[in-house]
Structures are given as structure tokens and as C-alpha cells.
Design an enzyme around this catalytic site. Structure first.
Site, mmCIF file in Angstrom:
data_model
loop_
_atom_site.group_PDB
_atom_site.id
_atom_site.type_symbol
_atom_site.label_atom_id
_atom_site.label_comp_id
_atom_site.label_asym_id
_atom_site.label_seq_id
_atom_site.Cartn_x
_atom_site.Cartn_y
_atom_site.Cartn_z
ATOM 1 N N TYR A 231 0.856 -1.193 0.000
ATOM 2 C CA TYR A 231 0.000 0.000 0.000
ATOM 3 C C TYR A 231 0.885 1.233 0.000
ATOM 4 O O TYR A 231 1.821 1.325 0.797
ATOM 5 C CB TYR A 231 -0.880 0.013 1.261
ATOM 6 C CG TYR A 231 -1.663 1.304 1.417
ATOM 7 C CD1 TYR A 231 -2.966 1.400 0.975
ATOM 8 C CD2 TYR A 231 -1.058 2.436 1.973
ATOM 9 C CE1 TYR A 231 -3.667 2.585 1.082
ATOM 10 C CE2 TYR A 231 -1.755 3.628 2.081
ATOM 11 C CZ TYR A 231 -3.054 3.701 1.642
ATOM 12 O OH TYR A 231 -3.740 4.876 1.734
ATOM 13 N N GLU B 183 -3.884 7.334 -3.809
ATOM 14 C CA GLU B 183 -3.722 6.051 -3.143
ATOM 15 C C GLU B 183 -3.495 4.961 -4.180
ATOM 16 O O GLU B 183 -4.259 4.869 -5.138
ATOM 17 C CB GLU B 183 -5.002 5.761 -2.347
ATOM 18 C CG GLU B 183 -4.876 4.628 -1.367
ATOM 19 C CD GLU B 183 -6.207 4.375 -0.643
ATOM 20 O OE1 GLU B 183 -6.291 4.657 0.547
ATOM 21 O OE2 GLU B 183 -7.151 3.894 -1.294
#
Ligand code: GDP
Ligand code: MN
Length: 390
Positions: free
Chosen positions: A109, A197
């Protein structure tokens, strides 16, 4: 303003982030052709909606033939996708993104968010990609690595390298990660993004880093200087209440209560919502009608607020500095007549031309409740709502 995955991936690709090859399709046939043109033996068909959590909601399908790609696209295009983030109404799927499938060895991530406390971009990274970041932050906060980026220097290579090591990357992957993080930060700055993101950023079977997903929000107030980004707006994805308000230049946010609010100035709007809550009520919305509110603009604000069927009372609270109370009063009277209002309306006016404003309200003969202070106005609105409910 949110943008679609396919748009964010194009921005990232142009900035130098490796993304899988893919194409957007608005029909199942086009999705099939896109898969054929991409070649290979497996593809991923992804619903393009402004939401995460698509995978769990059935919005992401791995396909092994052109027929499967067409079928997956047919099952998504023209439907509404309900995810954990969209609410029960879901979001319309007008297109899918068809991508050459990637073999996944690890899911990481990385994210960039605007940290208002630090007044900088905050880089967040985790070795546990794939799941929603909120879930990870709650379950294993120590698995999140954070680093504020100094705007004077930008992200420095050694900072990016430290993060790469913290995620357990080795060899050529470290240099790839440094390049990706640098590119993300550039893309973030050059788009005036508030959020970027990549979840997951994957290590492929061959050991390379690739951005499999991309989510991006940009600062709506900076669009005037980002014409190319402004074009990426997809109004179909926005809350219809907020969309109509934005089209009229009103700052509106829908809430769950039943007291409709029409206020000038964001600070006064926040204070009014607090006062309503203190008086035991719940606001149906935040609405800032802004500076020079013409009667037409006030009438439009009424229309916006009343489009919400929950609204049982309307509270107008204007402190006129730049505004003029007489204009606002005219707008209130015009709106009440035009819209045939059945809900009680509480009006508090203060500031420029307040006497003339009050005179217009009185002379209208409409059953308006007037108040002198903010506290009185909030109490009157809550009382009017209670009376109506009884
Ligand atoms: P989200 O659920 O809206 O965040 O959508 P994502 O783009 O993140 O996709 C959800 C999940 O689908 C990912 O976390 C992956 O596990 C999986 N996925 C997406 N693309 C691929 C792919 O090319 N290959 C494989 N094997 N899985 C994929
Ligand atoms: Mn994702």
C-alpha cells in the site's frame, strides 16, 4: 473532486509510474475488442466508479477469455455498483476498464494525503496492501509507515529508500520504489491532489513493482489553474443534491437531519449547525450561499435545500457584511411564494440594511418566524420542527 481509476492511472503513467496496459470500454463489445487488442490470456474487468471496495462488491473480475470479458462488462455497464463506501444507492457504472492481468506476488500500500495539521503532504506506506487502509489503521496501526514531505525539498531519495526498506523490498525493487514514490509526489503536486492512493501496489511474479489500482482526489478550489484536471470531472458520480448546488455556485453538503439551513459564510454555517444541535435539533445540510446573494440566488438556495425530502423546517441565517439584508429578504419572500412552501421558515437577519430587510419580511404577510440572535433562531427552528411533528 474525485476522479476515476482509469484517469488516475493515466496521470500516474505520464508521471512515470508503471501501470498495466489497459483500455476503457462503454459497451461489452468494446470491452471484448479491447481485450483482444491488449493480447495475452487473462484480463481484469473493473467497474469505473468513484469508490473503493469494488473488489468485494463484485466490481472487479478476472477473465480468461474474450467471451468472459464481454460477459463481465455486460454485467457491470449500465448497473449501479453498491460498495461499502457508496451508500445503498450505489454509483452508476458507465464504463469499465479492461486491463492485462498481472500476476501478484505481494500486495503493498502507498498513499499520499494532505495532512492539515502538519500542513504538508503525508506519505503513508504499508507492507500489507489490498485491504482498506481504514481497516488496517484500526487493526494494526504499527504496520503503517508515515512520513511528512517537506514542500521546500520535495520527497528526497533517501527518505523514499528508507520506506522501501521498511516495506521489506530488496535489490532492484528499491530503486523502482524510489522512482515510483518520486513520480507519485510530482503527480500529486502537479494535480493539486488532496489524496492519491495506490492499493495495491504489487510486486509481480517477475519481481517488478506495478500500480494495480489508483485512487485520486483533487482540490476543487484549484481546478481554475488545472484545466486538464477540471475536464476529468464526472458529474454522474456525484451526489445529485451536491451536484445541483455546485452548478449554481452554492457550497452544499447533504446531512441526515431535518432542519434545512441557508447561511452566508462557512464559519457562520458551522456555528449555526452547532447551535441547532445544542438546541436539540439536527441540520439537514450545510449550505453557504456566499457573498453577494441576489434574490435569485437565495431562491436557488431554497430550491436546493427543499430538494431534500427530509427537510421539515428552513432556517435562514444571514450576517450581511458584503451581502444586503434587503436582497436576502426579497429572495426569501420570492422563494416562499414561488415554491409554495409548506414548511415553517425561521429567518435571522443581521448587518447591512437590516431594517429594510425586516420591513420586507413583515410586509410580505408570509408566516415567517423572525429571530434576532443565532441562539434564538436555532431554538425557534427546533421548536417549529417539534410543533410540526406533533
Ligand atoms: P478496489 O477493491 O476498488 O480497491 O479495486 P482494486 O483495483 O484494488 O481491485 C481489487 C482487488 O482485485 C485487488 O486488491 C487485487 O487483489 C485484485 N486484482 C486487481 N487486478 C488484478 C490483476 O491484474 N491480477 C490479479 N490476480 N488480481 C487483481
Ligand atoms: Mn484498491
Amino acid at each position: 473532486m474525485d476522479i476515476h481509476e482509469y484517469q488516475a492511472k493515466e496521470i500516474l503513467r505520464d508521471a512515470g509510474v508503471p501501470v498495466p496496459r489497459g483500455g476503457r470500454a462503454t459497451t461489452p463489445e468494446q470491452a471484448g475488442h479491447t481485450a483482444a487488442a491488449l493480447g495475452g490470456a487473462a484480463w481484469v474487468v473493473k467497474a469505473q466508479v468513484h469508490s473503493g471496495g469494488r473488489g468485494e462488491a463484485g466490481g472487479v473480475t478476472l477473465c480468461r477469455s474474450e467471451a468472459e470479458v464481454r460477459e463481465a462488462a455486460a454485467g457491470l455497464i449500465g448497473t449501479r455498483l453498491v460498495t461499502c463506501q457508496t451508500g445503498a444507492a450505489g454509483k452508476p457504472v458507465d464504463s469499465v476498464w479492461v486491463e492485462a492481468a498481472t500476476e501478484i506476488a505481494r500486495e503493498l500500500y502507498i498513499g499520499l494525503v494532505l495532512d492539515r495539521t502538519e500542513e504538508r503532504a503525508m506519505l503513508v506506506a504499508s507492507a500489507e496492501g489490498g485491504m482498506e487502509i481504514e481497516e488496517l489503521a484500526a487493526r494494526a496501526p504499527e504496520a503503517l509507515h508515515r512520513r511528512a514531505i517537506d514542500p521546500a525539498t520535495g520527497l528526497r531519495d533517501f527518505e523514499a529508500r528508507e520506506l522501501a526498506f521498511a516495506l521489506g523490498l530488496t535489490g532492484a525493487q528499491v530503486a523502482q520504489m524510489v522512482a515510483i514514490l518520486g513520480a507519485c509526489y510530482r503527480a500529486w503536486r502537479e494535480s493539486d491532489a488532496t489524496m492519491l492512493e495506490i492499493n495495491p501496489l504489487v510486486v509481480t511474479g517477475a519481481g517488478d513493482l506495478v500500480a494495480l489500482d489508483a485512487k485520486m482526489s483533487v482540490d476543487g478550489n484549484a481546478l481554475f489553474r488545472r484545466p486538464r484536471i477540471a475536464e476529468l470531472r464526472d458529474a454522474a458520480q456525484e451526489d445529485p443534491r451536491e451536484r445541483a448546488a455546485a452548478d449554481h455556485g452554492l457550497a452544499y453538503v447533504g446531512l441526515d437531519g431535518d432542519i434545512g439551513c441557508i447561511i452566508n459564510g462557512a464559519g457562520l454555517a458551522m456555528a449555526t449547525m452547532d447551535m441547532i444541535q445544542l438546541a436539540g435539533g439536527a441540520p439537514a445540510n450545510f449550505l453557504d450561499i456566499g457573498g453577494g446573494a441576489s434574490p435569485e440566488r437565495v431562491a436557488q438556495a431554497f430550491r436546493t435545500v427543499l430538494a431534500d425530502p427530509n427537510v421539515g423546517v428552513v432556517l435562514v441565517n444571514i450576517f450581511a457584511g458584503i451581502n444586503r439584508c434587503d436582497w436576502v429578504a426579497e429572495g426569501v419572500v420570492q422563494a416562499c411564494r414561488e415554491l409554495g412552501l409548506t414548511q415553517p421558515v425561521v429567518v435571522r437577519l443581521s448587518g447591512t440594511n437590516v431594517e429594510e430587510g425586516r420591513r420586507i419580511l413583515r410586509a410580505s404577510g408570509l408566516p415567517l418566524v423572525t429571530a434576532d440572535t443565532l441562539a434564538e433562531a436555532a431554538e425557534a427552528a427546533v421548536a417549529a420542527r417539534a410543533q410540526r411533528a406533533a
